[in-house]
Structure formats: C-alpha cells, structure tokens
Design an enzyme around this catalytic site. Structure first.
Site, mmCIF file in Angstrom:
data_model
loop_
_atom_site.group_PDB
_atom_site.id
_atom_site.type_symbol
_atom_site.label_atom_id
_atom_site.label_comp_id
_atom_site.label_asym_id
_atom_site.label_seq_id
_atom_site.Cartn_x
_atom_site.Cartn_y
_atom_site.Cartn_z
ATOM 1 N N PRO A 139 0.819 -1.219 0.000
ATOM 2 C CA PRO A 139 0.000 0.000 0.000
ATOM 3 C C PRO A 139 0.854 1.272 0.000
ATOM 4 C CG PRO A 139 -0.680 -1.522 1.734
ATOM 5 C CD PRO A 139 0.623 -2.004 1.210
ATOM 6 N N GLU A 140 0.745 2.028 -1.067
ATOM 7 C CA GLU A 140 1.363 3.350 -1.146
ATOM 8 C C GLU A 140 0.222 4.342 -1.330
ATOM 9 O OE1 GLU A 140 4.586 3.346 -3.998
ATOM 10 O OE2 GLU A 140 5.071 1.268 -3.560
ATOM 11 N N ARG B 84 1.993 -9.528 8.161
ATOM 12 C CA ARG B 84 3.319 -9.361 8.759
ATOM 13 C C ARG B 84 3.351 -8.497 10.015
ATOM 14 N NH1 ARG B 84 7.256 -8.356 3.855
ATOM 15 N NH2 ARG B 84 8.538 -7.578 5.529
#
Length: 273
Positions: free
Chosen positions: A2-3, A109
């Site tokens: 995600p940017e 993560r």
DNA sequence: CTTGGGACCTGGCTGC
DNA sequence: TGCAGCCAGGTCCCAA
C-alpha cells in the site's frame, strides 16, 4: 504494497460508509497493532463520531472530535476490509460503528499500526508535501532535492521530501522521467526535475484511477484487487522487456532497496541527442 | 542539518 | 524431503 494510490483507494471506499457514525467497539486480537500503548491507548476513540476520512501520505486518518483521530498505517501487508473476510485472514483489529458498519484491519506481517492521536498536528506537519496537491510544484521538488546527495530513488522514498511514494511508484516515476535511480538527487538538471515532477503526478493519478496495484496482499475494502499493476512499465518486471525500447529490465539494489529500471531508457549519463 | 545502518515482521523462496 | 537462512520494504531509532 500500500502506497499513496492504494491508501487513497481505501479512503474513498470507506468514507461514505462511516462518516457521521460513532465508533461503538474497538477489538484488538493483536494489541501490538496499537503500538507500545496497546489496547488502552485507543480507548479515547470509543464513542467518538467520525467527522471525516482523510489521507496524508500513506496514512489513513479517521478524523474525530477537534484535532484528534485514529491513524492507520498499512505498511507492507495491511488491508482494510468491510467485506466477508477471506479464509485465513490475519485479523489484527476490528472497528465497529453505530450504523452497523464493521472494518477489519488484516495484516500478515504485523508491521501495520492503528493508533489514537489526541492531536494530529505533529503527524501532519512532519510529512513532506502531498504530491497531488497544488503546493507540490516542480520548483518545490527541485529545492527539496537540492539538499540531498543521496540517490534520487532514495530521495523519492523519503516521506519528508514528498509523502506517499513507495518502492513501486518511485520506480515507475523514474522510468517515465528517464532518470537512472542511482543518480544523486542534487545532480539532476532542472528540466529533468520538471519531467520527474510531472511523472510522479501522472503515475499516482493513474494508479488511483486503476484502484491501486495488487502485487501481493493488497485488496480494496470490497475484497477485489486493484488493476494498476497491469500498467507498470518496470516495477516488479525484472527480466521482462521494456515496453518502450524492448531492452531487458534490470533490478539493482539502491540503499538496500530493490530498484527496477530500464538500462537503455534510464542511462546514468545522457547520450548527446 | 544529512546520511547510513540495523531492527521490526513473517510467508515464500533458495539451496544444501 | 526437510529445514536453515535469506528476502521483500515502510518506518523508526540511533550513531557519525
């Protein structure tokens, strides 16, 4: 990962469903998502009304009373879902709202964060300019890059220089501008900075229109995948032909980060035309 | 001030 | 086949 375009896609998808609603429950199967303060640090947000859903760089912000808010950062593998959870989803947090809406923060993560800020000001001021805002001009980019001798790729990833660009879109913007990723930020001629500035905006804008890029775990809140990855020229395309010249795309390490580029379209030194 | 390196985190991949 | 070890990358923290 995600940017800016992915976070903006999520923001647009959830905004109409939770603005005006109260937060009635915050459940944290993984309290570490709230940072060192744990679950208790989010208590002030209970019962608060969501006044707006904002984005700043890669941060997603639920604006609450005054200048307070909940800030979510998805980091590498985070996703925000308001759909049925896929099998095996790693749910780290669930927000429930007074209108029945429910948002699940999944994150394989566990690098993502969801934290309450009594004041959002320090966060908003800390970050560099929003690349799609009017105050991000090519001159402002030039003056920011002038102060740095680091590789331009590393400069684009620095959230203090410009907010929201990550590894994928840095590679794409540099390709469109024809700039080699290892060139020092303060060695780029003005005309190329202007091209880079335009490339950054074009790449991000187009990716938003495509609903973000699903190259690993990213999904939109409705569970569907984005389509921006299908338009990538170099990102995640090591060994494949450059769409412009056909040369093989290379992957090198720049400051411990992978960088994909076309050695033909992005030479270190420009050949005279 | 800028720069560089390590830590965090875990599924997937590599290689013995 | 099994498993140790590396790798992905966004951000924070510390040292020079």
């Amino acid at each position: 990962m995600p940017e800016l375009p992915e976070v903006e896609t999520i923001r647009r998808a959830i905004e109409p469903h939770i603005v005006g609603a109260q937060i009635t429950d915050i459940s944290l199967p993984d309290p570490s998502i709230a940072g060192p303060g744990g679950s208790e640090s989010l208590q002030p947000a209970l019962g608060a009304t969501v006044r707006a859903v904002l984005r700043r760089g890669k941060h997603l912000i639920l604006l609450l009373a005054g200048n307070s808010g909940i800030v979510l950062h998805l980091r590498m593998t985070g996703a925000l879902l308001r759909c049925e959870l896929p099998a095996g989803a790693r749910v780290r947090a669930v927000l429930t709202f007074s209108n029945g809406e429910r948002l699940a923060f999944t994150d394989q993560r566990r690098l993502g964060r969801m934290q309450y800020y009594a004041s959002l000001k320090p966060l908003l001021l800390r970050l560099g300019p929003e690349p799609l805002d009017a105050d991000f001009t090519w001159e402002s980019l030039r003056s920011a890059l002038k102060r740095h001798s680091i590789p331009v790729k590393a400069a684009l990833l620095d959230q203090n220089i410009v907010a929201g660009i990550g590894n994928m879109y840095a590679d794409e913007a540099l390709f469109l501008a024809g700039i080699n990723p290892v060139v020092s930020a303060n060695q780029i001629p003005a005309n190329e900075i202007r091209t880079l500035w335009r490339s950054i905006r074009d790449v991000l804008q187009r990716a938003i229109e495509d609903g973000g890029a699903s190259v690993s775990t990213y999904a939109k809140p409705d569970g569907n995948r984005g389509a921006a990855q299908f338009s990538f020229n170099v990102a995640h395309r090591k060994g494949q032909p450059c769409p412009r010249c056909g040369a093989q795309i290379e992957r090198i390490m720049v400051r411990k980060r992978g960088a994909c580029y076309c050695p033909c379209c992005q030479p270190k030194r420009k050949v005279d035309a």
